[in-house]
Design an enzyme around this catalytic site. Sequence first.
Site, PDB file in Angstrom:
ATOM      1  N   GLY A   1       0.722  -0.788   5.640  1.00 51.53           N
ATOM      2  CA  GLY A   1       1.000  -1.767   6.698  1.00 51.53           C
ATOM      3  C   GLY A   1      -0.203  -2.543   7.194  1.00 51.53           C
TER       4      GLY A   1
ATOM      5  CB  THR B   1      -0.878  -0.045   1.284  1.00 48.74           C
ATOM      6  OG1 THR B   1      -1.862  -1.055   1.124  1.00 48.74           O
ATOM      7  CG2 THR B   1      -1.565   1.266   1.598  1.00 48.74           C
TER       8      THR B   1
ATOM      9  CG  ASN C   1      -6.053  -5.796   0.712  1.00 46.85           C
ATOM     10  OD1 ASN C   1      -5.532  -5.309   1.700  1.00 46.85           O
ATOM     11  ND2 ASN C   1      -6.716  -6.934   0.751  1.00 46.85           N
TER      12      ASN C   1
ATOM     13  CB  SER D   1      -9.828   1.175   5.046  1.00 45.95           C
ATOM     14  OG  SER D   1      -8.472   1.487   4.844  1.00 45.95           O
TER      15      SER D   1
HETATM   16  O1  DON Z   1      -7.396  -0.646   3.596  1.00 45.70           O
HETATM   17  C1  DON Z   1      -6.693  -1.368   4.306  1.00 45.70           C
HETATM   18  O2  DON Z   1      -6.667  -1.275   5.514  1.00 45.70           O
HETATM   19  C2  DON Z   1      -5.806  -2.405   3.658  1.00 45.70           C
HETATM   20  N1  DON Z   1      -6.364  -2.790   2.411  1.00 45.70           N
HETATM   21  C3  DON Z   1      -4.416  -1.843   3.529  1.00 45.70           C
HETATM   22  C4  DON Z   1      -3.455  -2.847   2.987  1.00 45.70           C
HETATM   23  C5  DON Z   1      -2.045  -2.587   3.303  1.00 45.70           C
HETATM   24  O3  DON Z   1      -1.686  -1.658   3.972  1.00 45.70           O
HETATM   25  C6  DON Z   1      -1.064  -3.564   2.743  1.00 45.70           C
HETATM   26  N2  DON Z   1       0.209  -3.438   3.371  1.00 45.70           N
HETATM   27  N3  DON Z   1       0.616  -4.200   4.187  1.00 45.70           N
END
Ligand code: DON
Length: 581
Positions: free
Chosen positions: A483, A392, A412, A463
Amino acid sequence: MIFSLRAVALRGRVLLLAALCSGGAAFAADGAPRAAPAPAVNAAAISQRPGHAAIASANFLATNAGFEVLAKGGNAFDAAVAVAATLSVVEPESSGIGGGFMAVLHRAKGDRDVFIDARETAPAAVDRKDYVNADGSPNRDAALKGPLSAGIPGEPAGLVLIAKRYGRLSLQQSLAPAIRIARDGFQPDPRLRDSIAEQKQDLRRWPASVAKYLPNGKPPAEGAIWRDPDQARTLELIAAHGDDGFYRGETAKKLVAAVQAAGGNWTLADLDGYRAKERAPIVVNYRGYRIVTAPPPSSGGVAIAEILNILSGFDLTRMAQPQRVHYIVEAMRRAFRDHNDYLGDPDFVTMPLDMLLSPFYADGLRQSILPDKATPSSMLPRAEASEPGMHTTHFSIIDADGNMAAVTSTVNYVMGSTFVAAGTGVLLNDEMDDFALVPNKPNVYGLLGSVANAPKPGKRMLSSMSPSIVIGADRTAVIGSPGGSTIITQVLEGILHFIDGESAQQIVAHKRFHHQYMPDVVNVEQGTFDAATSDALTRMGYTLKPRASWGFMNVVTWDRKTNQLDAASDPRRPSGLGKVQ
Ligand code: DON
C-alpha cells in the site's frame, strides 16, 4: 552533539505545532481518559508450540508452496523462502527477485526476533541529474520506468541469508516449487492479466518485457498456461550457488549488459557489493503486547511505534468512533511529519531514534493534540498523492514450532520498472522513486523526503514496509500489508484491531482510513465511517477523501489458550489464500 541539537529542534517543532493548533488553551491536557500502563510481556510465558502451521499470502500457489516445503521438514523460514520465490513467479506485478523485501522473523528457540533488510541500494553511478528534466521539473519517467528507476535487487541475497542462517532445508529444496512453477507454467490470475494490460504501453518499450509479458503482443489470455524458462534458470542458479548465482557470474553479466544497453548505469561491482543485512527490529510495548516491527531503512516501525506511544495515553476502547478516529489521525499526522524529515538509511544518516521512540517525546506530541479539533498540517508544502494500486505483497507464517515470519516484498509500483533484463526473466524494480530524488517534490505515494533520504551510491531508499509480529500473553499475530505510504497506517490499524480482540478474518476485512501529514486529508475506504462519524470529523476540521485501493493484508494469528491458529487473506483480493494445516 548532533543528537542533542536535533532533539532541541524537534522539541521546538512540537511547541510550534501546538501553537498552530489555536490559542493558548491548546496546551491544555487532552481531556481524554488515560489507559492504565500495560505490563511488558514476559518472554518466558510465550514458549508454547502450536503443533500445526498457518500461512496467509496473496496467491494460493505461493501459500501451497510454503506448505509443500513445511511437509519436507522445513520450518517457517524455509517456507518464507518458498513463498517469496513463488510470488516472484506468480505475482510479478507486486514483488520478485528483481526487487527487495523486509522481514521480521521470530525464532521460537531462544525467543529471538530479527529484522532482515533485503532492501535495494542505489548503484554507484547514481546521479540526481538523471531524475530532473532540463526545466528543473522532476523526471517521473526516469524515476519510475526503465533501468534508471531500478535499485540493485536485494531479494535474492535476502532469501539466501534466511535459508542459510534460519532454515533447515537446502536452497534447492526451498526454491523447488518456484522453479517448477516457472518451468512447467501456471495460469495468470485476473489481477496479473489486468496489471500487464495497465502497463502495456511501458512494457512495449523493452523487447524482453514484451517477450515475457506480451506474447503475441497481448497480455496472456484467461486460462492460458504461462511458462518462463529464463526465470526458472535464474532461480536454479540461485538454488545451486546462492548469492553467486545472481550477483556474480552468468546472471550478473546478463543483468548488467541489459541495463547498460537500455541506458542504465549498473556495474558488476554494484551487484558484487550488495549485501542483505540483519538489523535489530523496533520493539514497542502497547497495552500488554510486544510489537516487533521494521526499523530504518523502513519508516514503518518508527512511525507505528510513535503512533502507539502517543495513543497509549488514551483509552481508545472507551471512546466514541469520531473521538477515537480523531486521536488516531492526529497521531498518524505527527508520525508522518517526522518520517518525512528524519528517516533514511541507517548506514548513511544519523537519526534521532531514541528521541522519536521515547515515551516522553510521545507525551509532548500528545499534549499538542486538541480534544475536539484537527491540527492543520501546514509546515511542509502540500504534496498531492496519487492513488497507487496495491502492488507489493505481504505474507505471514507460523510453523508448528512457533517460528514466525512476517515478510513484505516489493518491486515498488505496479510491475516495477516494467523492464525485464533480457535472458534472465527478471523484472526489475523501480524502487529509486522511494528516494527523495528531487528535494521537496513528492514521490508516487505523495511522500516528501529530506536530505536524510537523498540518493547516494550504495544507499538504501526509505521504505514504508512494516512487517510486524504482535506478541501478547495469550495471543500472537503476524501481520503486514502492501500500500505504499498507507502500509504504515493499515498495519497500525490491524495491530489495534488485533489488540481489541479481533480475529484474523475480521482484521483483514476491517475498513480502513489513512492520514500522512501531507496532503492534509483523511483517506477513507467506503463504509469505514457512518454518516454521524463523517459529520463529526468534518466539524472537527478534517477533510475526508474517498480512496478506492486498500490492502491486501495477510494475517495469521495464534491463540495460545485454545491453541488455535487462524490465517486470513484480504477479502479485497480473491487470489489470496490463508490456510491452516
Ligand atoms: O518500500 C516501499 O515503501 C514501497 N516501495 C512500497 C510500494 C507499495 O506498497 C506499492 N503498493 N501500493
